[in-house]
Design an enzyme around this catalytic site. Sequence first.
Site, short mmCIF file in Angstrom:
data_model
loop_
_atom_site.label_atom_id
_atom_site.label_comp_id
_atom_site.label_asym_id
_atom_site.label_seq_id
_atom_site.Cartn_x
_atom_site.Cartn_y
_atom_site.Cartn_z
CG ASP A 138 43.16 40.42 43.95
OD1 ASP A 138 44.05 41.01 43.29
OD2 ASP A 138 43.36 39.95 45.08
NE ARG A 140 46.06 42.02 45.19
CZ ARG A 140 45.92 42.00 46.51
NH1 ARG A 140 46.76 42.66 47.25
NH2 ARG A 140 44.95 41.30 47.07
#
Length: 213
Positions: A138, A140
Amino acid sequence: MVKPIEAIKNNTITIKKQAEAPIPTPWGLFNMIAFSGKSDDWMPHFALVHEHFDPDHPVLTRVHSECITGDLFGSARCECGEQLHKSMELTAQAGGIVLYLRQEGRGIGIINKLKAYNLQDLGDNTIEANEHLHLPIDARSYDVAVQMLQTIGVRQIRLLTNNPAKIEAIEHSPIEMLEIVPLIIDPKPENVEYLRTKKRDMGHLINWPDNKE
Ligand SMILES: [Zn+2]
């Protein structure tokens, strides 16, 4: 040149409103604001601010990361499209905001996401596929979401999410989070394993009825 996602992660972009216009949607009238560090950006982030938005009340807020396959084409490999539409519905009822961040595929981009899908079809789960491609699970970042909310004048939110990473990002920001509102989508045969991985291995706060576990 610094890649957009890296720049977001390193918090080196200061974004500002570049343009805005009212957008009538099936769920209500939203003011769509494009945020970017530069005026000719083809991949700006968006804030969809409902017409009944009131900055003096806690604002129901969804922070949604782009998923072209789910949001645009209705792919059942994930629940993103349904989450986006449910978010539009709920924020329209509450005078809230949907932030649409351009970090496709948990920040690895659409090309890598399609490659990861091939590995998933060979048996990897969503985490293992990224590991086999030597990509982050991830990538993000939500710093940009905080910048956008501050620019719009939001001080207190009710966050519409199941994702502990988003909760943590807001907790470490100047935005006050008064409530976490779950966003539960019923699993489909095509995405039940994906959702199980999110719940079991990524800590997502998904409480299905027992027969769906
Ligand atoms: Zn998706």
